[in-house]
Design a protein around this motif. Structure first.
Motif, PDB file in Angstrom:
ATOM      1  N   SER A  46      39.581  36.160  44.859  1.00  0.00           N
ATOM      2  CA  SER A  46      39.210  34.771  44.993  1.00  0.00           C
ATOM      3  C   SER A  46      39.688  33.936  43.801  1.00  0.00           C
ATOM      4  N   ALA A  47      39.460  34.450  42.592  1.00  0.00           N
ATOM      5  CA  ALA A  47      39.776  33.686  41.382  1.00  0.00           C
ATOM      6  C   ALA A  47      41.275  33.578  41.137  1.00  0.00           C
ATOM      7  N   LEU A  48      41.986  34.691  41.247  1.00  0.00           N
ATOM      8  CA  LEU A  48      43.395  34.720  40.871  1.00  0.00           C
ATOM      9  C   LEU A  48      44.336  34.399  42.023  1.00  0.00           C
ATOM     10  N   LEU A  49      43.979  34.753  43.254  1.00  0.00           N
ATOM     11  CA  LEU A  49      44.873  34.556  44.390  1.00  0.00           C
ATOM     12  C   LEU A  49      44.365  33.529  45.385  1.00  0.00           C
ATOM     13  N   GLY A  50      43.111  33.102  45.241  1.00  0.00           N
ATOM     14  CA  GLY A  50      42.565  32.143  46.197  1.00  0.00           C
ATOM     15  C   GLY A  50      42.348  32.729  47.571  1.00  0.00           C
ATOM     16  N   VAL A  51      42.178  34.035  47.641  1.00  0.00           N
ATOM     17  CA  VAL A  51      42.017  34.761  48.914  1.00  0.00           C
ATOM     18  C   VAL A  51      40.559  35.121  49.094  1.00  0.00           C
ATOM     19  N   SER A  52      40.012  34.775  50.216  1.00  0.00           N
ATOM     20  CA  SER A  52      38.600  35.024  50.495  1.00  0.00           C
ATOM     21  C   SER A  52      38.447  36.221  51.414  1.00  0.00           C
ATOM     22  N   LEU A  53      37.612  37.173  50.987  1.00  0.00           N
ATOM     23  CA  LEU A  53      37.307  38.314  51.849  1.00  0.00           C
ATOM     24  C   LEU A  53      36.062  38.038  52.696  1.00  0.00           C
ATOM     25  N   ARG A  77      48.570  38.802  57.662  1.00  0.00           N
ATOM     26  CA  ARG A  77      47.341  39.073  58.416  1.00  0.00           C
ATOM     27  C   ARG A  77      46.929  40.536  58.280  1.00  0.00           C
ATOM     28  N   GLU A  78      47.902  41.421  58.366  1.00  0.00           N
ATOM     29  CA  GLU A  78      47.591  42.852  58.246  1.00  0.00           C
ATOM     30  C   GLU A  78      47.075  43.194  56.854  1.00  0.00           C
ATOM     31  N   ARG A  79      47.674  42.588  55.839  1.00  0.00           N
ATOM     32  CA  ARG A  79      47.235  42.851  54.468  1.00  0.00           C
ATOM     33  C   ARG A  79      45.796  42.381  54.270  1.00  0.00           C
ATOM     34  N   LEU A  80      45.483  41.211  54.779  1.00  0.00           N
ATOM     35  CA  LEU A  80      44.125  40.689  54.636  1.00  0.00           C
ATOM     36  C   LEU A  80      43.117  41.626  55.284  1.00  0.00           C
ATOM     37  N   GLU A  81      43.422  42.127  56.449  1.00  0.00           N
ATOM     38  CA  GLU A  81      42.500  43.047  57.123  1.00  0.00           C
ATOM     39  C   GLU A  81      42.338  44.345  56.334  1.00  0.00           C
ATOM     40  N   ARG A  82      43.427  44.867  55.753  1.00  0.00           N
ATOM     41  CA  ARG A  82      43.318  46.084  54.929  1.00  0.00           C
ATOM     42  C   ARG A  82      42.416  45.842  53.740  1.00  0.00           C
ATOM     43  N   TRP A  83      42.589  44.716  53.096  1.00  0.00           N
ATOM     44  CA  TRP A  83      41.789  44.428  51.906  1.00  0.00           C
ATOM     45  C   TRP A  83      40.320  44.236  52.256  1.00  0.00           C
ATOM     46  N   ARG A  84      40.065  43.749  53.440  1.00  0.00           N
ATOM     47  CA  ARG A  84      38.678  43.543  53.841  1.00  0.00           C
ATOM     48  C   ARG A  84      37.940  44.856  54.101  1.00  0.00           C
ATOM     49  N   THR A  85      38.663  45.935  54.209  1.00  0.00           N
ATOM     50  CA  THR A  85      38.027  47.258  54.328  1.00  0.00           C
ATOM     51  C   THR A  85      38.139  48.039  53.028  1.00  0.00           C
ATOM     52  N   ALA A  86      38.400  47.342  51.916  1.00  0.00           N
ATOM     53  CA  ALA A  86      38.550  48.007  50.615  1.00  0.00           C
ATOM     54  C   ALA A  86      37.305  48.804  50.272  1.00  0.00           C
ATOM     55  N   GLY A  87      37.510  49.942  49.627  1.00  0.00           N
ATOM     56  CA  GLY A  87      36.406  50.790  49.207  1.00  0.00           C
ATOM     57  C   GLY A  87      36.042  51.840  50.220  1.00  0.00           C
ATOM     58  N   ALA A  88      36.769  51.874  51.353  1.00  0.00           N
ATOM     59  CA  ALA A  88      36.428  52.842  52.391  1.00  0.00           C
ATOM     60  C   ALA A  88      36.998  54.227  52.124  1.00  0.00           C
ATOM     61  N   GLY A  89      37.941  54.336  51.175  1.00  0.00           N
ATOM     62  CA  GLY A  89      38.581  55.623  50.911  1.00  0.00           C
ATOM     63  C   GLY A  89      37.981  56.333  49.712  1.00  0.00           C
ATOM     64  N   THR A  90      38.790  57.157  49.065  1.00  0.00           N
ATOM     65  CA  THR A  90      38.349  57.915  47.899  1.00  0.00           C
ATOM     66  C   THR A  90      38.137  56.976  46.714  1.00  0.00           C
ATOM     67  N   ILE A  91      36.979  57.063  46.088  1.00  0.00           N
ATOM     68  CA  ILE A  91      36.668  56.179  44.975  1.00  0.00           C
ATOM     69  C   ILE A  91      37.290  56.717  43.689  1.00  0.00           C
ATOM     70  N   VAL A  92      37.964  55.814  42.965  1.00  0.00           N
ATOM     71  CA  VAL A  92      38.568  56.161  41.677  1.00  0.00           C
ATOM     72  C   VAL A  92      37.779  55.431  40.598  1.00  0.00           C
ATOM     73  N   PRO A  93      37.028  56.150  39.733  1.00  0.00           N
ATOM     74  CA  PRO A  93      36.202  55.486  38.725  1.00  0.00           C
ATOM     75  C   PRO A  93      37.014  54.524  37.860  1.00  0.00           C
TER      76      PRO A  93
END
Length: 411
Positions: free
Chosen positions: A404-411, A343-359
């Motif tokens: 979604s494609a590789l892990l079947g995880v929906s954000l 559950r904690e991992r899913l919540e972290r991933w749902r806020t992806a992109g909030a930190g420093t962007i790496v091109p």
């Protein structure tokens, strides 16, 4: 029999590789590749108490294989059976006062609902044993005519039970006893007695010979057939369904590790005796899940049901992540802490992109995740890679599509 609706699987840039999988029959990592269509048969439930986390872990493992095949550009033909007439189902129905057909139907529907919620890719052919009585009986008749099966009288029925002649089959075909699991005879005898066999039955040519056809007993379901009135044995049903829908020597035969012997051993034996070819190129098995210190099983009653977790408001993607944090072949235990990490991992991933962007990070991450999953479904390694990159992901759309494609995880 109807399957369940398929989840959307986004198309990702480029292509991954077909997975390297541990082949139970050889003990080696082998590429699960195919020309054209990859065929996979995964043994389905006996529908008297579905769906616990052990089931979910098994079907999720083979869902991952399909997702990697799709990502590699393969067509996938997935077949799964439902053992909707068998002793455990009949015993549960009798104990609860429910008609066995109604019990099976209700549990199959619950299983469908759970699989859909967990974004498990459905089988192209979802096949009930009760829909295939005539083909199974015809296969038993073929084995009798070939001298690879024999009758055993029983005082419990007017007819005779029919058994597979494993010694004769070894002498004539590509299968040899022990080739799927590599077990010694003493272990096979013990497992046969524990897992539905009858090694002590008088009249058998070899104690390990499995039943192909059970003659009608009073109070039990039975069907008229070319080999008399009765019902199929356990292993022959999967052999016939697999051959009918996938043909011989398909890509992967899968299931839980408790099916290695006797079920997959004799499914392979029957199919080889009928076709003259191996059942499958590769045998893949998922480890068993424990709860409260013991293997999660219907007989013990220490079950954590997917439907219960869902009713409690647990996001199915969190359940997937909790399971994927363990290697599919390993033995592990379900705990509240395991679910909390998911559950904690899913919540972290749902806020992806909030930190420093790496091109370029999303494209690079896709490559490393594909590489991890290619190596015998290293899902825990893939999750760790995603954890490291998620905070600074540069393309959240590609990130979401990858999950979604590789892990079947929906954000």
């Amino acid at each position: 029999m109807a399957s369940w609706p398929a989840p959307a699987v986004p198309t990702l840039p480029g292509n991954g590789l077909p997975p390297l999988l541990h082949n139970t029959a050889t003990g080696a990592l082998e590429e699960a590749s195919a020309e054209g269509t990859a065929g996979i048969y995964v043994c389905g439930i006996t529908p008297y108490d579905a769906t616990h986390l052990g089931h979910a872990a098994t079907y999720l493992a083979f869902d991952m294989i399909q997702r990697l095949w799709l990502d590699a550009g393969y067509d996938v033909h997935y077949v799964q059976n439902v053992t909707d007439v068998d002793d455990p189902l009949l015993e549960r129905a009798a104990a609860t006062g429910v008609d066995w057909r109604d019990l099976a139907a209700s549990q199959v529907q619950l299983f469908r609902t759970d699989m859909e919620a967990l974004s498990i890719l459905p089988p192209r052919n979802y096949v009930a044993v009760t829909e295939n009585i005539a083909p199974v009986a015809a296969a038993v008749a073929t084995l009798l005519e070939a001298g690879l099966a024999y009758p055993v009288p029983t005082a419990e029925a007017a007819g005779e039970d029919i058994y597979f002649d494993s010694i004769a089959a070894q002498e004539r075909g590509p299968w040899a006893l022990g080739e799927v699991g590599g077990l010694d005879r003493a272990t096979m005898l013990a497992l046969s007695a524990e897992r539905g066999g009858d090694p002590e039955r008088p009249g058998k040519r070899d104690p390990l010979d499995p039943m192909l056809w059970r003659a009608e007993r009073a109070g039990e379901p039975a069907w008229d057939s070319v080999v008399g009135r009765g019902r199929p044995g356990w292993h022959i049903e999967c052999s016939v369904i697999a051959l009918d829908y996938l043909g011989a020597n398909f890509t992967v035969q899968g299931g839980g590790s408790d099916l290695i012997f006797p079920h997959h051993e004799f499914s392979a034996a029957h199919a080889s005796a009928l076709s003259g070819q191996p059942l499958a190129k590769l045998y893949s098995h998922a480890g068993l899940v424990a709860y409260d210190g013991e293997k999660m099983s219907k007989s013990l009653g220490n079950l954590v049901l997917v439907s219960t977790l869902r009713a409690e408001g647990v996001d199915p993607s969190a359940i997937r992540l909790a399971i994927l944090d363990n290697h599919y072949r390993g033995e592990w235990e379900w705990t509240d802490a395991v679910l909390s990490r998911g559950r904690e991992r899913l919540e972290r991933w749902r806020t992806a992109g909030a930190g420093t962007i790496v091109p370029g990070s999303a494209v690079a991450l896709l490559a490393t995740v594909r590489a991890a999953l290619h190596e015998d479904l290293n899902t825990a390694g893939a999750l760790a890679l995603i954890d490291e990159a998620a905070a600074g992901i540069d393309d959240t759309a590609l990130f979401a599509d990858m999950l979604s494609a590789l892990l079947g995880v929906s954000l």
